[in-house]
Design a protein around this motif. Structure first.
Motif, PDB file in Angstrom:
ATOM      1  N   VAL A  21      12.000 -18.919 -10.792  1.00  0.00           N
ATOM      2  CA  VAL A  21      11.346 -19.208  -9.507  1.00  0.00           C
ATOM      3  C   VAL A  21      11.683 -20.624  -9.066  1.00  0.00           C
ATOM      4  CG1 VAL A  21       9.100 -19.630  -8.416  1.00  0.00           C
ATOM      5  CG2 VAL A  21       9.459 -17.539  -9.736  1.00  0.00           C
ATOM      6  N   ARG A  22      11.570 -21.574  -9.964  1.00  0.00           N
ATOM      7  CA  ARG A  22      11.867 -22.970  -9.612  1.00  0.00           C
ATOM      8  C   ARG A  22      13.323 -23.141  -9.216  1.00  0.00           C
ATOM      9  NH1 ARG A  22       8.891 -23.843 -14.314  1.00  0.00           N
ATOM     10  NH2 ARG A  22      10.760 -24.423 -15.457  1.00  0.00           N
ATOM     11  N   ARG A  23      14.226 -22.601 -10.012  1.00  0.00           N
ATOM     12  CA  ARG A  23      15.649 -22.828  -9.761  1.00  0.00           C
ATOM     13  C   ARG A  23      16.144 -22.063  -8.534  1.00  0.00           C
ATOM     14  NH1 ARG A  23      15.115 -26.558 -11.584  1.00  0.00           N
ATOM     15  NH2 ARG A  23      15.989 -27.023  -9.528  1.00  0.00           N
ATOM     16  N   PHE A  24      15.750 -20.807  -8.389  1.00  0.00           N
ATOM     17  CA  PHE A  24      16.202 -20.024  -7.246  1.00  0.00           C
ATOM     18  C   PHE A  24      15.663 -20.620  -5.952  1.00  0.00           C
ATOM     19  CE2 PHE A  24      16.438 -15.889  -9.962  1.00  0.00           C
ATOM     20  CZ  PHE A  24      17.668 -16.296 -10.467  1.00  0.00           C
ATOM     21  N   ALA A  25      14.410 -21.062  -5.967  1.00  0.00           N
ATOM     22  CA  ALA A  25      13.815 -21.642  -4.766  1.00  0.00           C
ATOM     23  C   ALA A  25      14.508 -22.949  -4.392  1.00  0.00           C
ATOM     24  CB  ALA A  25      12.325 -21.866  -4.969  1.00  0.00           C
ATOM     25  N   ALA A  26      14.901 -23.718  -5.382  1.00  0.00           N
ATOM     26  CA  ALA A  26      15.493 -25.032  -5.114  1.00  0.00           C
ATOM     27  C   ALA A  26      16.986 -24.960  -4.810  1.00  0.00           C
ATOM     28  CB  ALA A  26      15.260 -25.950  -6.312  1.00  0.00           C
ATOM     29  N   ASP A  27      17.702 -24.065  -5.489  1.00  0.00           N
ATOM     30  CA  ASP A  27      19.166 -24.100  -5.431  1.00  0.00           C
ATOM     31  C   ASP A  27      19.820 -22.820  -4.919  1.00  0.00           C
ATOM     32  OD1 ASP A  27      19.074 -26.690  -6.602  1.00  0.00           O
ATOM     33  OD2 ASP A  27      18.841 -25.774  -8.579  1.00  0.00           O
ATOM     34  N   GLY A  28      19.041 -21.778  -4.673  1.00  0.00           N
ATOM     35  CA  GLY A  28      19.632 -20.507  -4.262  1.00  0.00           C
ATOM     36  C   GLY A  28      19.883 -19.619  -5.458  1.00  0.00           C
ATOM     37  N   ILE A  29      20.116 -18.343  -5.175  1.00  0.00           N
ATOM     38  CA  ILE A  29      20.263 -17.365  -6.250  1.00  0.00           C
ATOM     39  C   ILE A  29      21.652 -17.378  -6.853  1.00  0.00           C
ATOM     40  CG2 ILE A  29      20.255 -14.887  -6.769  1.00  0.00           C
ATOM     41  CD1 ILE A  29      18.036 -14.605  -4.644  1.00  0.00           C
ATOM     42  N   ARG A  30      22.662 -17.296  -6.018  1.00  0.00           N
ATOM     43  CA  ARG A  30      24.031 -17.169  -6.516  1.00  0.00           C
ATOM     44  C   ARG A  30      24.485 -18.395  -7.300  1.00  0.00           C
ATOM     45  NH1 ARG A  30      25.587 -11.957  -6.932  1.00  0.00           N
ATOM     46  NH2 ARG A  30      25.785 -10.899  -4.941  1.00  0.00           N
ATOM     47  N   THR A  31      24.018 -19.580  -6.892  1.00  0.00           N
ATOM     48  CA  THR A  31      24.497 -20.802  -7.548  1.00  0.00           C
ATOM     49  C   THR A  31      23.827 -21.051  -8.894  1.00  0.00           C
ATOM     50  OG1 THR A  31      22.861 -22.151  -6.377  1.00  0.00           O
ATOM     51  CG2 THR A  31      25.019 -21.898  -5.343  1.00  0.00           C
ATOM     52  N   VAL A  32      22.750 -20.356  -9.170  1.00  0.00           N
ATOM     53  CA  VAL A  32      22.026 -20.555 -10.431  1.00  0.00           C
ATOM     54  C   VAL A  32      22.451 -19.476 -11.422  1.00  0.00           C
ATOM     55  CG1 VAL A  32      19.763 -20.602 -11.541  1.00  0.00           C
ATOM     56  CG2 VAL A  32      20.071 -21.626  -9.272  1.00  0.00           C
ATOM     57  N   SER A  33      23.078 -19.880 -12.485  1.00  0.00           N
ATOM     58  CA  SER A  33      23.553 -18.937 -13.496  1.00  0.00           C
ATOM     59  C   SER A  33      22.429 -18.551 -14.446  1.00  0.00           C
ATOM     60  CB  SER A  33      24.694 -19.555 -14.301  1.00  0.00           C
ATOM     61  OG  SER A  33      24.210 -20.655 -15.060  1.00  0.00           O
ATOM     62  N   ALA A  34      22.631 -17.450 -15.146  1.00  0.00           N
ATOM     63  CA  ALA A  34      21.670 -17.057 -16.178  1.00  0.00           C
ATOM     64  C   ALA A  34      21.562 -18.142 -17.235  1.00  0.00           C
ATOM     65  CB  ALA A  34      22.093 -15.730 -16.809  1.00  0.00           C
ATOM     66  N   ASP A  35      22.696 -18.780 -17.558  1.00  0.00           N
ATOM     67  CA  ASP A  35      22.673 -19.844 -18.571  1.00  0.00           C
ATOM     68  C   ASP A  35      21.777 -21.002 -18.147  1.00  0.00           C
ATOM     69  OD1 ASP A  35      24.332 -18.500 -20.283  1.00  0.00           O
ATOM     70  OD2 ASP A  35      26.161 -19.541 -19.662  1.00  0.00           O
ATOM     71  N   ARG A  36      21.773 -21.289 -16.849  1.00  0.00           N
ATOM     72  CA  ARG A  36      20.934 -22.386 -16.371  1.00  0.00           C
ATOM     73  C   ARG A  36      19.454 -22.044 -16.493  1.00  0.00           C
ATOM     74  NH1 ARG A  36      21.498 -25.186 -10.420  1.00  0.00           N
ATOM     75  NH2 ARG A  36      20.062 -26.918 -10.769  1.00  0.00           N
ATOM     76  N   VAL A  37      19.101 -20.808 -16.187  1.00  0.00           N
ATOM     77  CA  VAL A  37      17.715 -20.381 -16.349  1.00  0.00           C
ATOM     78  C   VAL A  37      17.330 -20.377 -17.820  1.00  0.00           C
ATOM     79  CG1 VAL A  37      16.090 -18.477 -16.002  1.00  0.00           C
ATOM     80  CG2 VAL A  37      17.774 -19.002 -14.227  1.00  0.00           C
ATOM     81  N   ILE A  38      18.246 -19.920 -18.658  1.00  0.00           N
ATOM     82  CA  ILE A  38      18.003 -19.895 -20.105  1.00  0.00           C
ATOM     83  C   ILE A  38      17.710 -21.303 -20.611  1.00  0.00           C
ATOM     84  CG2 ILE A  38      19.183 -19.603 -22.330  1.00  0.00           C
ATOM     85  CD1 ILE A  38      20.576 -17.123 -20.985  1.00  0.00           C
ATOM     86  N   ALA A  39      18.512 -22.281 -20.156  1.00  0.00           N
ATOM     87  CA  ALA A  39      18.320 -23.660 -20.596  1.00  0.00           C
ATOM     88  C   ALA A  39      16.986 -24.200 -20.107  1.00  0.00           C
ATOM     89  CB  ALA A  39      19.467 -24.528 -20.087  1.00  0.00           C
TER      90      ALA A  39
END
Length: 200
Positions: A21-39
């Motif tokens: 939620v934090r990453r997609f809202a801030a940076d968009g869906i496509r630009t946020v990788s699964a690895d980034r969410v995992i981290a």
């Protein structure tokens, strides 16, 4: 827009979804990788994929959480203003205007997701379409309660107005966000007035 509060039977899945939620809202869906969410969630890949087999599954869960938050917020407005559909619509406009004022506002997550997932048959688009049906249906109910003739058509127009407000809040100038709520109220009132028969 109301901030989603991820809910899940699993605290780990909730933590992953909260990070998304934090990453997609801030940076968009496509630009946020699964690895980034995992981290950000502080979990292993094995744990992530156990709860969300694909990134698309996570996106569906993210949009579902956003939709649930918005629906819960509208339920709160209706409970706070029983029998006053106009107050409910005004409260919704105020919340959208407030969201457009927040630093980092990126527009409507559903519009953004639809732009990023071109295939209308994709599961992400199914969530977008379902939420849009809910918005139109809810607006129709409120306008019907106001005695607006042609409430269904007026509801479609109000949702289009809402879409435009979200885009304006994102791409407009620095003062645009503060004006969104007022613009929504005035333009929404004009739509309602246009559907009422002229006074005789």
């Amino acid at each position: 827009m109301p901030t989603p509060a991820p809910t899940s039977a699993s605290p780990v899945a909730a933590r992953i979804l909260d990070a998304a939620v934090r990453r997609f809202a801030a940076d968009g869906i496509r630009t946020v990788s699964a690895d980034r969410v995992i981290a950000e969630a502080g979990v292993s890949k094995v744990t992530f994929y156990r709860h969300f087999p694909t990134k698309d599954a996570l996106v569906v869960a993210y949009l579902t959480a956003v939709a649930e938050a918005e629906r819960a917020a509208v339920d709160e407005y209706r409970a706070a203003h029983p029998g006053d559909a106009r107050a409910v619509l005004d409260a919704y406009a105020d919340v959208l205007g407030g969201a457009a004022c927040l630093p980092g506002f990126r527009g409507c997550p559903f519009i953004n997701a639809a732009a990023e997932y071109a295939d209308p048959g994709h599961p992400v688009r199914a969530v977008v379409a379902e939420h849009r049906r809910w918005m139109v249906s809810t607006a129709t109910e409120l306008l019907t309660a106001l005695g607006v003739p042609g409430a269904a058509a007026a509801a479609e127009e109000l949702v289009m107005l809402r879409d435009g407000a979200m885009v304006a809040g994102y791409v407009g100038g620095p003062d645009t966000g503060e004006a969104v709520a007022g613009h929504l109220r005035r333009a929404g009132a004009a739509i309602v007035a246009a559907h009422r028969p002229p006074a005789s």
